[in-house]
Design a protein around this motif. Structure first.
Motif, PDB file in Angstrom:
ATOM      1  N   GLY A  27       0.777  -1.232   0.000  1.00  0.00           N
ATOM      2  CA  GLY A  27       0.000   0.000   0.000  1.00  0.00           C
ATOM      3  C   GLY A  27       0.808   1.281   0.000  1.00  0.00           C
ATOM      4  N   TYR A  28       1.805   1.361   0.864  1.00  0.00           N
ATOM      5  CA  TYR A  28       2.523   2.635   0.994  1.00  0.00           C
ATOM      6  C   TYR A  28       3.276   3.055  -0.265  1.00  0.00           C
ATOM      7  N   PRO A  29       3.932   2.154  -0.967  1.00  0.00           N
ATOM      8  CA  PRO A  29       4.559   2.605  -2.223  1.00  0.00           C
ATOM      9  C   PRO A  29       3.542   3.193  -3.206  1.00  0.00           C
ATOM     10  N   ARG A  30       2.360   2.621  -3.253  1.00  0.00           N
ATOM     11  CA  ARG A  30       1.328   3.131  -4.176  1.00  0.00           C
ATOM     12  C   ARG A  30       0.826   4.496  -3.752  1.00  0.00           C
ATOM     13  N   TYR A  71      -4.586   2.959  -2.835  1.00  0.00           N
ATOM     14  CA  TYR A  71      -4.372   1.534  -2.587  1.00  0.00           C
ATOM     15  C   TYR A  71      -5.689   0.939  -2.112  1.00  0.00           C
ATOM     16  N   GLN A  72      -5.989  -0.265  -2.609  1.00  0.00           N
ATOM     17  CA  GLN A  72      -7.155  -0.987  -2.133  1.00  0.00           C
ATOM     18  C   GLN A  72      -6.812  -2.460  -2.102  1.00  0.00           C
ATOM     19  N   GLY A  73      -7.114  -3.105  -0.989  1.00  0.00           N
ATOM     20  CA  GLY A  73      -6.846  -4.528  -0.865  1.00  0.00           C
ATOM     21  C   GLY A  73      -7.729  -5.150   0.200  1.00  0.00           C
ATOM     22  N   GLU A  74      -7.814  -6.470   0.155  1.00  0.00           N
ATOM     23  CA  GLU A  74      -8.565  -7.210   1.169  1.00  0.00           C
ATOM     24  C   GLU A  74      -7.592  -8.037   1.974  1.00  0.00           C
ATOM     25  N   GLN A 107     -11.737  -4.780   3.805  1.00  0.00           N
ATOM     26  CA  GLN A 107     -11.181  -4.110   2.631  1.00  0.00           C
ATOM     27  C   GLN A 107     -10.616  -2.790   3.117  1.00  0.00           C
ATOM     28  N   VAL A 108      -9.344  -2.558   2.813  1.00  0.00           N
ATOM     29  CA  VAL A 108      -8.699  -1.305   3.218  1.00  0.00           C
ATOM     30  C   VAL A 108      -8.390  -0.486   1.974  1.00  0.00           C
ATOM     31  N   THR A 109      -8.702   0.789   2.059  1.00  0.00           N
ATOM     32  CA  THR A 109      -8.438   1.719   0.976  1.00  0.00           C
ATOM     33  C   THR A 109      -7.659   2.884   1.568  1.00  0.00           C
TER      34      THR A 109
END
Length: 186
Positions: free
Chosen positions: A31-34, A41-44, A58-60
């Motif tokens: 996430g942090y590089p993006r 950043y979005q991921g589960e 889900q974190v955005t």
């Protein structure tokens, strides 16, 4: 969502909200590089509630100020546990359905608008096709004539759409032109 009082979270590392240290580190690596490039950043990932219960979230994330990472980031968290469990249950049911279809000793075909959505291996072998060759094609390809296809379609779909079963016997045509008689139930 996490079972904490607001005051309990202020000043804490976000790591306490993740299922494990590895999950927290994964979001950091991905996430942090993006977000530092100005992207979202979005991921589960697995989260952990105060009582230790694990759940899917889900974190955005995004920087507060795109040009200044020092101003921090903002993260939105959604509980997606119910959706993930429903998806896993659906996937399991579809795998079970596929196992049943693959081991059936009769031909099974699913049609929509008289086109093949899916079929089992036995069905494809009966007609001398590979399964992939049938997907998306009209069921007319295995009828001896367009008239036969239209007649059976008119009769069978009217019956099936009323929720009633329809059975018939018909001579069909294989890919290589050979004929075969089938008992069909729909």
């Amino acid at each position: 969502m996490f079972g904490y009082a607001r005051e309990e979270l202020i000043g804490q590392s976000a790591q306490i909200l993740y299922g494990s240290a590895e999950d927290w580190e994964q979001v950091g690596r991905e996430g942090y590089p993006r977000i530092e490039r100005g992207e979202t950043y979005q991921g589960e990932i697995r989260g952990r509630k105060r009582d230790g219960q694990s759940f899917w979230m889900q974190v955005t994330g995004r920087l507060v100020a795109a040009a200044d990472a020092a101003k921090g980031s903002i993260w939105v968290v959604d509980d997606v546990d119910d959706r993930r469990r429903a998806e896993e249950a659906l996937k399991s049911a579809l795998l079970e359905e596929q196992r049943i279809m693959d081991t059936a000793t009769v031909g099974i075909v699913f049609l929509k608008d008289r086109k093949v959505v899916k079929c089992n291996r036995h069905f494809a072998l009966m007609f001398a096709y590979a399964q992939e060759e049938l997907i998306g094609h009209s069921s007319a390809i295995w009828y001896p004539s367009v008239e036969a296809w239209q007649t059976i379609g008119g009769e069978s779909y009217a019956t099936v759409e009323r929720g009633e079963p329809y059975e018939f016997e018909q001579e069909f045509v294989k890919k290589n032109g050979d004929r075969l008689w089938c008992h069909v139930a729909g």
